[in-house]
Design an enzyme around this catalytic site. Structure first.
Site, PDB file in Angstrom:
ATOM      1  N   ARG A  47       0.835  -1.205   0.000  1.00  0.00           N
ATOM      2  CA  ARG A  47       0.000   0.000   0.000  1.00  0.00           C
ATOM      3  C   ARG A  47       0.879   1.268   0.000  1.00  0.00           C
ATOM      4  NH1 ARG A  47      -4.029  -0.166   4.718  1.00  0.00           N
ATOM      5  NH2 ARG A  47      -2.297  -1.213   5.758  1.00  0.00           N
ATOM      6  N   LYS A 104     -21.313   5.413  -5.151  1.00  0.00           N
ATOM      7  CA  LYS A 104     -20.798   4.101  -5.545  1.00  0.00           C
ATOM      8  C   LYS A 104     -20.682   3.959  -7.061  1.00  0.00           C
ATOM      9  CE  LYS A 104     -20.509   2.612  -1.329  1.00  0.00           C
ATOM     10  NZ  LYS A 104     -21.329   1.554  -0.747  1.00  0.00           N
ATOM     11  N   GLU A 142     -16.537   1.573  18.749  1.00  0.00           N
ATOM     12  CA  GLU A 142     -16.002   0.454  17.973  1.00  0.00           C
ATOM     13  C   GLU A 142     -14.478   0.382  18.003  1.00  0.00           C
ATOM     14  OE1 GLU A 142     -17.800   0.422  14.082  1.00  0.00           O
ATOM     15  OE2 GLU A 142     -19.788   0.846  14.888  1.00  0.00           O
ATOM     16  N   HIS A 153     -16.454  12.320   4.958  1.00  0.00           N
ATOM     17  CA  HIS A 153     -15.406  11.950   4.020  1.00  0.00           C
ATOM     18  C   HIS A 153     -14.570  13.144   3.592  1.00  0.00           C
ATOM     19  CE1 HIS A 153     -17.787   8.254   3.814  1.00  0.00           C
ATOM     20  NE2 HIS A 153     -16.681   7.692   3.394  1.00  0.00           N
ATOM     21  N   ASP A 167     -26.451  -1.928  10.405  1.00  0.00           N
ATOM     22  CA  ASP A 167     -26.060  -1.118   9.251  1.00  0.00           C
ATOM     23  C   ASP A 167     -26.238  -1.878   7.948  1.00  0.00           C
ATOM     24  OD1 ASP A 167     -25.307   1.000  10.839  1.00  0.00           O
ATOM     25  OD2 ASP A 167     -23.202   0.416  10.939  1.00  0.00           O
ATOM     26  N   ILE A 202     -23.072   7.659  13.920  1.00  0.00           N
ATOM     27  CA  ILE A 202     -23.368   6.428  13.190  1.00  0.00           C
ATOM     28  C   ILE A 202     -22.762   5.201  13.849  1.00  0.00           C
ATOM     29  CG2 ILE A 202     -23.198   5.298  10.938  1.00  0.00           C
ATOM     30  CD1 ILE A 202     -25.061   7.784  11.145  1.00  0.00           C
TER      31      ILE A 202
END
Length: 772
Positions: A24, A120, A499, A709, A614, A446
């Site tokens: 990466r 998308k 999370e 984002h 979700d 969220i």
């Protein structure tokens, strides 16, 4: 089947390849540039090295033409926007001052300027930047990036094929720019855009390109007669140019259908077709138009979107059928290999037997080369490969790893009542309001919060054995404590635990469910520098033990406010995994739903009052053809309801979706029967709120007021303005206030400021409502 040698040698090629590098390197270089640790020259050097390494690898594997122009710093549709000069007005000064800085500003925004909308790419989990066009858009050609990559490949002595997003798909993906009438049709700009493509193609030909590939995946969707006529006009125009490379028009993600005779009737030099989706229909359509005599056909017979080994004998049979339908038949994957990981050989933790069932980009390239050799020289030339392939396919089909009788029996016993809540929404809502006692316009997030450097370091230390599980869990508890404490201070109404323990919203669950396989290096680009490691669904799915209860319980112990339990839904578990191809997806979805149903039951029994399941991939996985959608939506919505149907009336069920077009699935959203849905809305200016209102959506909704984002911090006034727009469509008693998506990829400073502004906006608008 014994394939006869092809009349002309078949060549192997691919439409595109993963960009990131084995380690990466591109992600690290770009993020280093954003942080000021890597300068622009070093970033460009890294990118060039990655391109050269990819092209050499492809050529050494036996690929005859290497794709150029498919490499991108962020997104290939954004690259096309730059190539045709369609930079939005608000970004032009930045692009003129520093093209690279301006490019990233279009993708990510700045504190003062909003980015392009992101959504998308067809039915994949890749995201593209939506072009913004209007009647005043002026296109100008900038072929510098395409020409630069072409020159690099030629300098290596390779045969390059530049890859461009086709003009019809580019316009069909575009939306009216802010301030432009919403009914403006970007396709009306086609005649203005074609001369720019002609200029780019002429420059590529002069620079040494023999072929150029124009990608038109939008033509595999249902298209109106006017859109098909536009496609025909576009390729009659481009095909009629005298100064151009040979043109290969590529379609993928489905059958070309009614667009096939349109393209076949234009003077393009070749077509590239997806023959993994409904191959019989495509073969019939090719025969109906008389084939492609005198032209090139590139057959995409290796699935470029999944990770299972190809059935070489079946693909050879398809390829043999194509002989005689075109002057030249070449072999390729069905689409760019951008959508699969790089190399399965480095996955040393996977059982060697299972590893032989898998093919990532490197292995798929080898399959394409093998098939081209077999088509050219006959099956005897690849007898050893065919024998090994048959053994691998048989091994998978017979393996006990793929079948669990108990799971199959439970799924077969499901009844329609299992997929319904015990009371209708109106009665559930009353019970939930009495239990939760939330204010008007309740605020929440969220689910995920920033994954700090300390947390990532602890996770790496655990993997490396430098700390034990107890030390790692102490770090997780500290992170959860900070997240809960911040939310209380900020004034959020329904909290999350953040999370901290999760590496990814799908992988975390896949690692705890039977039937799933996790990879260590299987990175796939989702957008920009965001890469995910999709799990692989190998066998039947069950949940051996609770997955989220103890961390949710711990977060609840730190606060008196409601805390949401957080799960990833069954459709998203499938969509963001490499799903098995040996049984219908509906059957796999039901298995996953039943496993998650057990988790919902355990969370509820433990006292969790709000549970979010979700489903961001529900729209993403919608079939591209309308005729295929009802069956998909039936099993997809049933799987969600099966997950949540056992919850009691006072347990509030949330769901979340983001970065997709929701207008055509509002009925399916309604059919989920969730009590609350949160949706991306900030970049699209609350469009989804209006779509819900037009449908008469009867339940609660949280259209996002904070675009996560982008690194910019929305002001309280900006969030309040979006909230007021949402109120024009959704009544206050059913409107929630939340970000667009999870906060995992954001930093803490911007997260704190943005959420504090979000809460301030909610309080401001509450006060306005109270005063009125």
């Amino acid at each position: 089947m014994t394939a006869k040698p092809a009349a002309a040698a078949a060549r192997a090629t691919v439409y595109g390849y993963p960009r990131q590098g084995a380690g990466r390197e591109l992600k690290k270089a770009i993020e280093g540039y954003w942080r000021g640790r890597v300068d622009a020259d070093a970033l460009r050097t890294t990118a060039a090295e990655l391109r050269r390494a990819t092209w050499r690898q492809l050529a050494e594997a036996g690929v005859h033409e290497v794709p150029t122009g498919d490499f991108s710093y962020y997104d290939h549709v954004l690259d096309t926007t730059v190539m045709v000069g369609a930079v939005p007005e608000r970004h032009r000064a930045a692009v003129a001052a520093d093209p690279l800085e301006g490019y990233f500003a279009m993708a990510r925004g700045t504190q003062d300027v909003a980015p392009l909308e992101m959504t998308k790419w067809f039915d994949t989990n890749y995201h593209y930047l939506v072009p913004e066009l209007g009647p005043d858009t002026v296109f100008t050609a900038d072929a510098s990036e395409q020409l630069g990559q072409l020159a690099e490949a030629l300098a290596l002595g390779l045969t390059p094929r530049p890859v461009l997003v086709g003009p019809v798909t580019y316009l069909l993906l575009a939306k009216p720019a802010p301030g432009v009438a919403p009914d403006f049709d970007p396709l009306t700009l086609l005649d203005r855009l074609l001369p720019v493509y002609a200029e780019v193609l002429a420059a590529l030909r002069e620079a040494g390109a023999d072929w150029a590939q124009l990608d038109e995946p939008a033509l595999v969707q249902d298209r109106t007669p006017a859109e098909l006529a536009a496609a025909g006009r576009a390729y009659r125009t481009l095909g009629g140019l005298t100064r151009r490379p040979k043109l290969l028009v590529a379609s993928y993600f489905g059958r070309l259908g009614e667009a096939l005779p349109v393209l076949a009737g234009t003077p393009v030099d070749g077509l590239a077709l997806d023959l993994t989706e409904a191959p019989a229909d495509t073969l019939d359509a090719l025969a109906a138009v008389g084939g492609l005599p005198g032209r090139r056909l590139v057959a995409g017979v290796v699935n470029g979107r999944n990770v299972w080994v190809n059935d070489l004998a079946r693909s050879l049979s398809t390829l043999a059928t194509l002989l005689g339908l075109a002057d030249r038949v070449d072999v390729a994957a069905s689409c760019s290999l951008l959508h699969v990981p790089l190399d399965v050989a480095v996955e040393r933790d996977i059982d060697p037997q299972i590893r032989r069932w898998l093919a990532f980009a490197h292995q798929k390239t080898a399959e394409v080369v093998t098939l081209a050799r077999g088509l050219t020289h006959g099956t005897d030339a690849i007898a050893a490969e065919l024998a090994a392939n048959r053994a691998d396919l048989a091994s998978r089909a017979a393996s006990s790893l793929t079948h669990d009788p108990a799971v199959r029996a439970r799924a077969a016993a499901v009844t329609p009542a299992d997929a319904r809540r015990s009371l209708p929404y109106e009665e559930r809502a009353a019970a939930q309001r009495a239990r939760l006692r939330l204010p008007l316009l309740p605020t929440t997030t969220i689910g995920s919060f920033p994954q700090t450097d300390e947390l990532r370091a602890a996770r790496g230390a655990l993997r490396a054995g430098r700390i034990d599980a107890a030390a790692y869990e102490e770090r997780v508890r500290a992170e959860i404590g900070e997240v809960v404490s911040f939310q209380e201070r900020a004034g959020l109404d329904v909290l999350v635990h953040g999370e901290a323990e999760r590496n990814d919203m799908v992988q975390y669950f896949a690692e705890q469910l039977t039937g799933f396989l996790a990879t260590r290096h299987g990175w796939v680009q989702s957008y920009g520098t965001r890469y995910v490691r999709p799990p692989i669904l190998v066998g039947d799915v069950a949940r051996p033990e609770p997955m989220t209860v103890r961390w949710t319980r711990y977060a609840r112990s730190l606060t008196d406010r409601p805390v949401k339990g957080m799960l990833t839904g069954p459709v998203t578990m499938l969509a963001w995994s490499f799903v098995r191809d040996d049984q219908p997806r509906a059957r796999t979805a039901r298995q996953v739903a039943l496993a998650l149903r057990d988790e919902v039951a355990d969370l509820e029994a433990d006292g969790t009052p709000v549970i979010q399941v979700d489903e961001p991939a529900l729209r993403e996985t919608l079939p591209l053809r309308a005729e295929d959608r009802p069956a998909y939506l039936a099993w997809a919505t049933e799987a969600f309801r099966l997950t949540t149907g056992g919850a009691g009336p006072a347990t509030q069920i949330h769901t979340h979706m983001c970065y997709a077009e929701f207008g055509d699935i509002v009925q399916a959203i309604d059919d989920l029967d969730a009590d609350v849905i949160s949706l991306e809305a900030a970049r699209s200016h609350m469009r989804v709120a209006r779509e819900l209102a037009a449908h008469g959506y009867p339940r609660e909704a949280g259209p996002g007021v904070y675009d996560i984002h982008s690194p910019r911090v929305p002001s309280a006034a900006e969030a309040a303005a979006l909230l007021r727009t949402g109120l024009a469509a959704i009544p206050a008693e059913r409107l929630w206030v939340n970000p667009d998506c999870g906060l995992k990829t954001r930093g803490w400073p911007e997260t704190r400021a943005s959420l504090e502004n979000l809460v301030a906006a909610a309080r401001t608008v509450r006060a306005e409502l109270s005063a009125s």
